[in-house]
Structures are given as structure tokens and as C-alpha cells.
Motif scaffolding. Structure first.
Motif, PDB file in Angstrom:
ATOM      1  N   VAL A   1      -0.868  -1.050   0.163  1.00 25.42           N
ATOM      2  CA  VAL A   1      -1.670  -2.001  -0.600  1.00 25.42           C
ATOM      3  C   VAL A   1      -1.550  -1.721  -2.091  1.00 25.42           C
ATOM      4  CG1 VAL A   1      -4.017  -2.790  -1.095  1.00 25.42           C
ATOM      5  CG2 VAL A   1      -3.287  -2.440   1.274  1.00 25.42           C
ATOM      6  N   ALA A   2      -1.659  -0.445  -2.482  1.00 24.78           N
ATOM      7  CA  ALA A   2      -1.603  -0.102  -3.904  1.00 24.78           C
ATOM      8  C   ALA A   2      -0.238  -0.414  -4.496  1.00 24.78           C
ATOM      9  CB  ALA A   2      -1.931   1.385  -4.083  1.00 24.78           C
ATOM     10  N   LEU A   3       0.819  -0.032  -3.786  1.00 23.72           N
ATOM     11  CA  LEU A   3       2.170  -0.270  -4.296  1.00 23.72           C
ATOM     12  C   LEU A   3       2.447  -1.762  -4.421  1.00 23.72           C
ATOM     13  CD1 LEU A   3       4.871   0.966  -5.138  1.00 23.72           C
ATOM     14  CD2 LEU A   3       5.566   0.925  -2.735  1.00 23.72           C
ATOM     15  N   THR A   4       2.002  -2.539  -3.436  1.00 23.01           N
ATOM     16  CA  THR A   4       2.246  -3.980  -3.461  1.00 23.01           C
ATOM     17  C   THR A   4       1.483  -4.656  -4.595  1.00 23.01           C
ATOM     18  OG1 THR A   4       2.570  -3.974  -1.062  1.00 23.01           O
ATOM     19  CG2 THR A   4       2.168  -6.101  -2.101  1.00 23.01           C
ATOM     20  N   THR A   5       0.214  -4.314  -4.752  1.00 24.56           N
ATOM     21  CA  THR A   5      -0.584  -4.961  -5.798  1.00 24.56           C
ATOM     22  C   THR A   5      -0.113  -4.555  -7.189  1.00 24.56           C
ATOM     23  OG1 THR A   5      -2.236  -3.182  -5.539  1.00 24.56           O
ATOM     24  CG2 THR A   5      -2.642  -5.249  -4.386  1.00 24.56           C
ATOM     25  N   ILE A   6       0.208  -3.272  -7.382  1.00 19.90           N
ATOM     26  CA  ILE A   6       0.695  -2.837  -8.694  1.00 19.90           C
ATOM     27  C   ILE A   6       2.034  -3.494  -9.009  1.00 19.90           C
ATOM     28  CG2 ILE A   6       1.571  -0.844  -9.980  1.00 19.90           C
ATOM     29  CD1 ILE A   6      -0.583   0.842  -8.610  1.00 19.90           C
ATOM     30  N   ALA A   7       2.929  -3.563  -8.010  1.00 14.82           N
ATOM     31  CA  ALA A   7       4.221  -4.216  -8.225  1.00 14.82           C
ATOM     32  C   ALA A   7       4.029  -5.677  -8.600  1.00 14.82           C
ATOM     33  CB  ALA A   7       5.085  -4.089  -6.975  1.00 14.82           C
TER      34      ALA A   7
END
Length: 259
Positions: free
Chosen positions: A168-174
Motif C-alpha cells: 500500500v505504501a509503495l503504491t501510494t507513494i509511487a
């Protein structure tokens, strides 16, 4: 106490003065991040509930009703909660950190260059937050459902908390970073590296690049790729409009040497 006020373009500081100012701004940024981390840690149940909601809204056959991620080991729940709180704190403190970065490098900008930098700086956090919200409300749930449902009959599926929150974090930050497309294009236009006319001529190549970028994002499934490509195309077209309206190179201030 090191100076933290903006320094004029004509001011001349020693290396020690610059390092002292940098140290002070780093300390202020760390303190603000720490306070935000403490607040997110205090409200960790609310944050975890928001992040878990896409799982709970999935098809009940995938994980069962009211699904929650699972943890392994004695310390994983504690460390994972700290990790999620840190991601939330980074999002909250980002505008302040960006301001500190801008205020530190501001003296190096000529008055003309400041006209380029200031509107771009204001757009960065707004577009980042917009990208994060778009990912959470539009992309995350269908992407999660597709990935967990792929070949579901051949697997017994359980979602590990640490892996899910990292996803979730990697997807939202990306997605937040990808939403910086208008900033990049507007900067290139104002710095005379490209023009709105060139952007229009190369539209077909830009569309292909948007599709490639969407394919490289962590969600990887076809549905999410489509959902992510559409806003990239819209952002590109918006960038052309912004470049036409705001992308005129800033006029030099009288008496200022050309860069």
C-alpha cells in the motif's frame, strides 16, 4: 542559534554559516516529523483501519468477511504499526519539509529563477496528496482484489500485514510521485527546454510513455494499469494547458545578469 530566515540573493555566507543553517533546518524537519509520527502512533488504530478497509471491502470469497492482515512473530504487530505510523507522518510533514528545502536553496536563485521555483514548489505537495488520494480511493481496492483473486482456486490466500502495508505504501507513494508530471513539464517549459507546441507534436510518444510508466507501477495488473494510465493522460494534457498559460519564461529583472 543558526539563522533560519530566508537569505537574500546578494547575501554572502561562509561555508560554516551554510552548514549551520542546514543543520538547523534538518533539526526542525526531524522534530516536525517526530511530532507527526507521535500523532500517527497515537491514532494508529484509525490509520490502520483506513489501510485495512480495501481488504474488508473485497469479495467475501477471497479472504472471508471482515478480513484483516495477519502477522507472524511476537514483535511484528508492534514494528508494523510503527512502520505504518511513519508513512503517515511522512505524508503529514512533507509540506513543511519541502518548505525547509526551498528556504535553504532560495538564496541560490536569482529573482528570475524564483519566479520559476515558487509556483512549482506550491504544486508539488498538492499534486502528491492528490495522487495518494487517487490511489487509495480508485486504484487500491480493484488492484488488491484482482491480485488476490488471480488463480485463487489454486491457493490458500492469507495476507501478511507487513507485506500488505508495504504494498500500500509503495503504491501510494509511487502514484504521488507520478502525479508530479505537470510540475516537471512546467519546469521544462519555463526553463526553455521545451515548448507547448513541442508537447502537442509529441503527444503520441507521451501517451506511450504514460502507458509504460503505469505498467511499471507496483500494482502490475491490467485493470490497475488502465486506471493509472487515464490520470497520466489527463495530467499530460493539463500540463500542456499550464505550459501554455504559465510556461512563458520569466522575464529577467533589470540589472540581473543572464544565467
Amino acid at each position: 542559534m543558526a539563522r533560519v530566515r530566508p537569505v537574500g540573493y546578494e547575501d554572502r555566507l561562509t561555508l560554516v554559516d551554510h552548514l549551520a543553517e542546514l543543520r538547523t533546518r534538518l533539526i526542525l524537519s526531524i522534530v516536525v516529523f517526530g511530532v507527526a509520527w507521535a500523532i500517527c502512533g497515537w491514532q494508529n488504530h484509525y490509520i490502520l483501519g483506513l489501510v485495512n478497509e480495501p481488504l474488508q471491502d473485497l469479495d467475501k470469497e477471497l479472504l472471508g468477511p471482515g478480513a484483516k492482515p495477519i502477522s507472524f512473530g511476537v514483535t511484528e504487530q508492534f514494528t508494523t504499526t510503527l512502520m505504518v505510523s511513519a508513512y503517515g507522518a511522512l505524508l503529514l510533514s512533507l509540506p513543511f519539509i519541502l518548505y525547509q528545502l526551498y528556504a535553504f536553496v532560495l538564496p541560490a536563485f536569482s529573482p528570475t529563477e524564483r519566479k520559476v521555483a515558487l509556483p512549482l514548489l506550491l504544486m508539488v505537495p498538492a499534486l502528491f496528496i492528490t495522487g495518494v488520494l487517487f490511489c487509495y480511493f480508485v486504484v487500491l481496492e480493484p488492484a488488491t482484489e484482482f491480485l488476490l483473486g488471480f488463480n485463487a482456486d489454486e491457493f490458500t490466500t492469507a495476507v501478511r500485514a507487513r507485506d500488505y502495508y508495504s504494498f500500500v505504501a509503495l503504491t501510494t507513494i509511487a502514484m504521488g510521485l507520478v502525479f508530479q508530471v505537470p510540475v516537471v513539464i512546467l519546469a521544462l517549459t519555463r526553463l526553455r527546454i521545451t515548448t507547448p507546441e513541442a508537447l502537442r507534436r509529441n503527444r503520441r510518444y507521451a501517451y506511450l510513455a504514460c502507458a509504460v510508466v503505469a505498467a511499471l507501477l507496483p500494482t502490475i495488473d491490467p485493470l490497475s494499469m488502465i486506471l493509472e494510465t487515464i490520470p497520466l493522460l489527463v495530467l499530460y494534457e493539463l500540463s500542456i494547458v499550464l505550459a501554455s498559460v504559465l510556461g512563458r519564461p520569466a522575464e529577467a529583472v533589470p540589472g540581473e545578469p543572464d544565467s
